[in-house]
Design a protein around this motif. Structure first.
Motif, short mmCIF file in Angstrom:
data_model
loop_
_atom_site.label_atom_id
_atom_site.label_comp_id
_atom_site.label_asym_id
_atom_site.label_seq_id
_atom_site.Cartn_x
_atom_site.Cartn_y
_atom_site.Cartn_z
N LEU A 16 0.80 -1.22 0.00
CA LEU A 16 0.00 0.00 0.00
C LEU A 16 0.84 1.28 0.00
CD1 LEU A 16 -2.72 -1.02 2.60
CD2 LEU A 16 -2.93 -1.00 0.13
N LEU A 17 1.81 1.36 0.88
CA LEU A 17 2.55 2.60 1.06
C LEU A 17 3.48 2.92 -0.10
CD1 LEU A 17 3.12 4.97 2.97
CD2 LEU A 17 4.87 3.58 4.05
N LEU A 18 4.32 1.97 -0.46
CA LEU A 18 5.29 2.24 -1.54
C LEU A 18 4.64 2.55 -2.88
CD1 LEU A 18 8.21 -0.23 -0.75
CD2 LEU A 18 8.12 2.23 -0.42
N PRO A 19 3.60 1.83 -3.30
CA PRO A 19 2.96 2.22 -4.57
C PRO A 19 2.41 3.65 -4.55
CG PRO A 19 2.31 0.01 -4.02
CD PRO A 19 3.06 0.55 -2.84
N ALA A 20 1.82 4.07 -3.43
CA ALA A 20 1.29 5.43 -3.34
C ALA A 20 2.42 6.46 -3.37
CB ALA A 20 0.46 5.59 -2.07
N LEU A 21 3.50 6.16 -2.69
CA LEU A 21 4.64 7.08 -2.70
C LEU A 21 5.29 7.17 -4.08
CD1 LEU A 21 6.32 6.29 0.73
CD2 LEU A 21 5.01 8.32 0.12
N TYR A 22 5.44 6.02 -4.74
CA TYR A 22 6.01 6.02 -6.09
C TYR A 22 5.11 6.75 -7.07
CZ TYR A 22 9.51 2.64 -4.58
OH TYR A 22 10.55 2.00 -3.94
N SER A 37 -4.20 9.30 -3.46
CA SER A 37 -2.88 8.81 -3.06
C SER A 37 -2.52 9.26 -1.65
CB SER A 37 -1.81 9.26 -4.06
OG SER A 37 -1.74 10.66 -4.11
N LEU A 38 -2.89 10.47 -1.28
CA LEU A 38 -2.61 10.93 0.08
C LEU A 38 -3.45 10.14 1.09
CD1 LEU A 38 -0.85 12.93 1.56
CD2 LEU A 38 -2.72 14.56 1.48
N SER A 39 -4.70 9.83 0.73
CA SER A 39 -5.54 9.01 1.61
C SER A 39 -4.95 7.61 1.79
CB SER A 39 -6.95 8.88 1.04
OG SER A 39 -7.56 10.12 0.96
N LEU A 40 -4.41 7.05 0.72
CA LEU A 40 -3.79 5.73 0.80
C LEU A 40 -2.55 5.77 1.68
CD1 LEU A 40 -3.94 2.82 -0.13
CD2 LEU A 40 -2.63 3.46 -2.14
N LYS A 71 5.61 10.38 -6.60
CA LYS A 71 6.92 10.80 -7.11
C LYS A 71 6.89 10.90 -8.64
CE LYS A 71 11.80 9.80 -6.76
NZ LYS A 71 12.31 10.94 -6.05
N VAL A 72 6.28 9.92 -9.29
CA VAL A 72 6.21 9.92 -10.76
C VAL A 72 5.38 11.10 -11.26
CG1 VAL A 72 5.25 8.66 -12.72
CG2 VAL A 72 6.64 7.47 -11.05
N LYS A 73 4.28 11.41 -10.57
CA LYS A 73 3.40 12.50 -10.97
C LYS A 73 3.94 13.88 -10.58
CE LYS A 73 -0.05 10.46 -12.94
NZ LYS A 73 -0.48 10.75 -14.28
N GLY A 74 5.04 13.92 -9.82
CA GLY A 74 5.62 15.19 -9.42
C GLY A 74 4.90 15.85 -8.25
N LEU A 75 4.11 15.07 -7.51
CA LEU A 75 3.40 15.59 -6.35
C LEU A 75 4.32 15.51 -5.13
CD1 LEU A 75 0.04 13.70 -6.91
CD2 LEU A 75 0.48 16.11 -7.39
N PRO A 76 4.14 16.41 -4.16
CA PRO A 76 4.94 16.27 -2.93
C PRO A 76 4.58 14.97 -2.22
CG PRO A 76 3.30 18.01 -2.70
CD PRO A 76 3.26 17.56 -4.12
N LEU A 77 5.58 14.30 -1.65
CA LEU A 77 5.34 12.97 -1.08
C LEU A 77 4.34 12.97 0.06
CD1 LEU A 77 8.91 11.41 -1.16
CD2 LEU A 77 7.03 11.11 -2.76
N CYS A 78 4.37 13.97 0.91
CA CYS A 78 3.45 13.99 2.05
C CYS A 78 2.67 15.30 2.15
CB CYS A 78 4.22 13.75 3.34
SG CYS A 78 4.92 12.11 3.44
N GLY A 79 2.61 16.05 1.10
CA GLY A 79 1.91 17.33 1.15
C GLY A 79 0.65 17.32 0.32
#
Length: 130
Positions: free
Chosen positions: A66-72, A94-97, A75-83
């Protein structure tokens, strides 16, 4: 052997203490000894196999699935990882996940550790003779 080989290839070959980076057989023996000792302590600290499986599952299954796919994805979409970005459903999903997976990771880890503590209380502390 696969674990020792991977550890040696990743980091241990760089250890220069006692010129271990040049002495392959001694380096392999030291690494095998360290893995054996750490395995012994883990096996004796976790009293039952179900507790060990629970601990490994809590530490690996949620982050890997769950966590790594959402973080990746972020990252690929250029979104902040936790923002938070003000637009898009993909940001919310993705942030909800990420929040969901971190919550399950913590709950699973706390449950696993409490199960280990309960077994210690019922069956004795690690390394205790019964």
């Amino acid at each position: 052997q696969a674990l020792c080989s991977s550890l040696d290839r990743l980091q241990f070959h760089r250890v220069t203490v006692g010129r271990l980076h040049e002495r392959h057989k001694i380096r392999w023996a030291v690494l095998t000894f360290l893995v054996s000792i750490s395995s012994y302590f883990i096996a004796n600290a976790v009293p039952f196999f179900k507790d060990l499986v629970s601990l490994i599952g809590a530490l690996t299954s949620v982050p890997l699935t769950l966590l790594l796919p959402a973080l990746y994805y972020r990252k690929v979409k250029g979104l902040p990882l936790c923002g938070w970005v003000s637009s898009g459903d993909e940001n919310f999903a993705s942030l909800s996940l990420i929040i969901f997976s971190l919550t399950f990771l913590i709950v699973g880890l706390v449950g696993s550790i409490s199960s280990i503590e309960l077994d210690w209380l019922n069956h004795g502390a690690p390394f205790a003779c019964h």
